[in-house]
Design an enzyme around this catalytic site. Structure first.
Site, mmCIF file in Angstrom:
data_model
loop_
_atom_site.group_PDB
_atom_site.id
_atom_site.type_symbol
_atom_site.label_atom_id
_atom_site.label_comp_id
_atom_site.label_asym_id
_atom_site.label_seq_id
_atom_site.Cartn_x
_atom_site.Cartn_y
_atom_site.Cartn_z
ATOM 1 N N GLY A 133 36.311 33.087 39.830
ATOM 2 C CA GLY A 133 37.295 32.385 39.024
ATOM 3 C C GLY A 133 37.982 31.263 39.778
ATOM 4 O O GLY A 133 38.120 30.141 39.258
ATOM 5 N N LYS A 134 38.407 31.535 41.008
ATOM 6 C CA LYS A 134 39.077 30.506 41.812
ATOM 7 C C LYS A 134 38.082 29.417 42.241
ATOM 8 O O LYS A 134 38.431 28.231 42.298
ATOM 9 C CB LYS A 134 39.733 31.140 43.034
ATOM 10 C CG LYS A 134 40.803 32.171 42.703
ATOM 11 C CD LYS A 134 41.408 32.744 43.969
ATOM 12 C CE LYS A 134 42.441 33.799 43.649
ATOM 13 N NZ LYS A 134 41.840 35.000 43.007
ATOM 14 N N CYS A 191 46.895 40.123 46.450
ATOM 15 C CA CYS A 191 47.446 40.744 45.248
ATOM 16 C C CYS A 191 48.191 42.021 45.624
ATOM 17 O O CYS A 191 48.115 43.032 44.923
ATOM 18 C CB CYS A 191 46.352 41.035 44.228
ATOM 19 S SG CYS A 191 45.011 42.069 44.860
ATOM 20 N N CYS A 198 35.179 34.858 47.632
ATOM 21 C CA CYS A 198 35.135 34.118 46.371
ATOM 22 C C CYS A 198 34.941 34.992 45.137
ATOM 23 O O CYS A 198 35.237 34.537 44.020
ATOM 24 C CB CYS A 198 34.014 33.086 46.416
ATOM 25 S SG CYS A 198 32.368 33.807 46.519
#
Length: 638
Positions: free
Chosen positions: A374-375, A502, A370
């Site tokens: 942000g998510k 990413c 986590c």
């Protein structure tokens, strides 16, 4: 007071304007002409400077006046000559095409009848007109037109005409350059054809001289043109591999990439697209923020930031909460709106996994990795602070930022935990798992090599090798199996897993997803995102499941956001395939991966070491056996 000195005005040398305008010389010269000869007489030459007089004397081979050596033999040279106009059609002075002054065609005849150049009282011949500057010649052209004007008007006209003459001369020079440049460029294009340099030339460039980036860039362009039309433009006796090797070497030197990473990128992208990707990594991505709808609306937030001097726009039609910041007079991370939790600094690509997850109200959600939150806060925002979110991360230091962001943004339905994601399904005996009984949805933003965020971390260009990529891929396989096992397939609203990284490496994306499809009862479903490129179904000699077309890839050069990969699973059975249980366990153990790739795992080594001691080692004293049993029981008690 007197006149003020104008430093920008240059005084003309030689006789003054009034001396040049005197017209009494023609009358005086007519006295020396023989009688009966009448007609227009050419004006006498203006007074010549001493320097010109010396040059004229030297050209004639005579000694200057007033010096020793002067004899009467020079009297003929001093005598004024007679003027005769061969053809006169008016006294208009014309400027020829070559810049010389034309005033009819004058010829001078002496007493003997021979034609000679007219000389003045000082002995200067008319050939000195060739020494006049273009500005002076242009001034002579308008001499007759200025005869009836006053001195002030004539002076102004002289200055204007002089400026015009200078401008015309500069235009002619620039015109000649512009006319020559296309021809030169065409000649260069025709003559210069790209040829592969020899190994000696490349070594000389690398050793003797520092690399010239301009030469390398031109060589990359020429090499790309040859490779796009290789059959026609290639050099005889050269193979395509030689061109590709040179291109890889030049791009590694120009963009500062390691040879390993550039080889991987050349396998993923076509050559023209590869250049665009490398160029996009040199430019930072735009700053984006996400509106926290738990506290405000995007319209109100945008108006408040505009009042503070922020230039912004909506992120796009695909996002209802995103804003892109172009420039700002105040720091975006320190405004009162930021401190009040009205928005979160978050990349555009980080919004996509949560949108693909599509959490519903009153659900149980697990965010396995986590940090920095942000998510997690976006999930709570979509759930409107209902249900339960378990925000987990294995790094305790990074959880500090998660807790701070959740408090600032007003998230009240999140529980923060510090556990190893690979061991998460095995903690069913804990109270938290007993209360939850499985999750409806799981978001796994797995740790990766970071090849999609090179613009943020340029160190990735050189500090990643094959071992790092394989180590990340092995960790991701363990995490995705753990995430699938944490989901309850019997959930009425959920049963979904979103896997994202990413990174743009195939080993960390399609390879891991294809592995999960083989090991668990899951299938790929549409992500719900309208844009993005499809995932690979084949890569080099590998073939993946056809359903990988539903995965999405995002690139910085096409979508102007960080490189990202997103896949969405639907779990249709909680049972683990029996035939694949043993192979899955072996894949999760260190023995399935080379020792150079695996990270140290102290807990597992202790358990395995104790088993080996029981099976292979000889019996030990009773005290040591009890100690080993206690070591095995401690993790279970924890």
């Amino acid at each position: 007071m007197g006149r003020k000195l104008d430093p920008g005005r240059k005084e003309k040398r030689g006789p003054g304007r009034k001396a040049r305008k005197q017209r009494g010389a023609e009358v005086e010269l007519a006295r020396f002409l023989p009688p009966g000869k009448s007609g227009p007489v050419r004006p006498v030459k203006e007074q010549v400077s001493p320097q010109k007089e010396k040059r004229a004397v030297k050209a004639a081979g005579q000694t200057p006046r007033g010096r020793s050596g002067f004899s009467d033999g020079n009297s003929k040279w001093l005598a004024p000559a007679k003027a005769k106009k061969v053809s006169s059609k008016g006294n208009n002075v014309e400027l020829s095409s070559d810049g010389e002054v034309e005033e009819g065609s004058w010829e001078m005849e002496d007493e003997d009848g021979s034609s000679e150049e007219m000389v003045d009282d000082y002995g200067a011949s008319s050939s000195e007109e060739e020494e006049l500057l273009p500005i002076e010649k242009a001034a002579l052209k308008q001499k007759s037109d200025r005869a009836g004007l006053s001195e002030d008007d004539s002076e102004e006209e002289e200055e204007e005409e002089a400026e015009e003459a200078v401008e015309e001369a500069s235009r002619q020079k620039t015109g000649q350059k512009e006319e020559e440049s296309p021809d030169l460029q065409l000649n260069l294009d025709i003559d210069e054809q790209f040829k592969l340099p020899t190994n000696e030339q490349i070594e000389r460039e690398n050793i003797l001289f520092p690399p010239d980036l301009h030469i390398i860039h031109q060589r990359i362009k020429g090499n790309m043109e040859v490779l796009q039309d290789f059959v026609v433009k290639r050099e005889e006796g050269r193979t395509r591999q030689e061109y590709l090797a040179l291109l890889r070497r030049d791009m590694a030197a120009y963009y500062s990439y390691s040879d390993f990473l550039l080889t991987k990128l050349m396998d993923i992208f076509p050559l023209p697209e590869l250049i665009n990707f490398l160029e996009a990594n040199e430019v930072p991505r735009p700053v984006t923020i996400r509106t926290n709808t738990l506290k405000t609306r995007r319209r109100d937030l945008a108006q408040a930031l505009i009042n503070r001097g922020v230039n912004l726009d909506p992120l796009g039609k695909w996002s209802k909460t995103g804003l892109v910041i172009y420039d700002s007079t105040v720091p975006i991370g320190a405004t009162p709106e930021y401190l009040a939790g009205h928005y979160m600094l978050q990349g555009a690509s980080s919004l996509l996994p949560v949108m693909a997850l599509a959490p519903q109200e009153n659900e149980r959600i697990l965010d396995m990795c986590c940090a920095p939150g942000g998510k997690t806060s976006y999930i709570a925002q979509l759930m409107k602070n209902t249900g339960v979110i378990l925000a987990n991360d294995s790094n305790a230091e990074r959880l500090r930022s998660v807790v701070g962001n959740l408090h600032r943004l007003g998230v009240t339905n999140a529980v923060v935990s510090n556990c190893d994601g690979r061991q998460f399904p095995k903690v069913r005996s804990c109270r938290l798992w007993g209360v939850l009984g499985g999750f409806d949805r799981v978001l796994l933003d797995a740790p990766c090599s970071g090849t999609g965020v090179i613009s943020k971390d340029p160190a990735v260009k050189t500090n990643k090798d094959e071992k790092d990529v394989l180590r990340c891929a092995h960790l991701q396989k363990e995490l995705i199996l753990s995430a699938i096992d944490s989901v309850n397939a019997a959930s009425e609203t959920g049963g979904y897993i979103v896997y994202c990284t990413c990174s743009i490496m195939v080993e960390e994306n399609e390879w891991v997803v294809d592995y999960a499809l083989k090991k668990r009862n899951v299938r790929l479903v549409a992500t719900g995102l309208d844009f993005g490129k499809e995932g690979f179904t084949r890569f080099k000699d590998r073939r993946f499941h056809p359903s990988l077309k539903s995965t999405r890839r995002f690139y910085p050069h096409t979508h102007n956001m960080d490189g990202f990969f997103i896949a969405k699973f639907k779990k249709f059975s909680n049972a683990i395939p029996q035939a694949q249980k043993e192979s899955a366990v072996e894949a999760a153990t260190p023995s399935a991966v080379p020792d150079t790739i695996m990270e140290p795992q102290p807990k597992k080594k202790k358990l395995e070491g104790s088993k080996i001691d029981k099976e292979q080692k000889p019996p030990q004293p009773a005290l040591k056996k009890k100690h080993s049993l206690q070591a095995q029981r401690r993790p279970l008690k924890a």
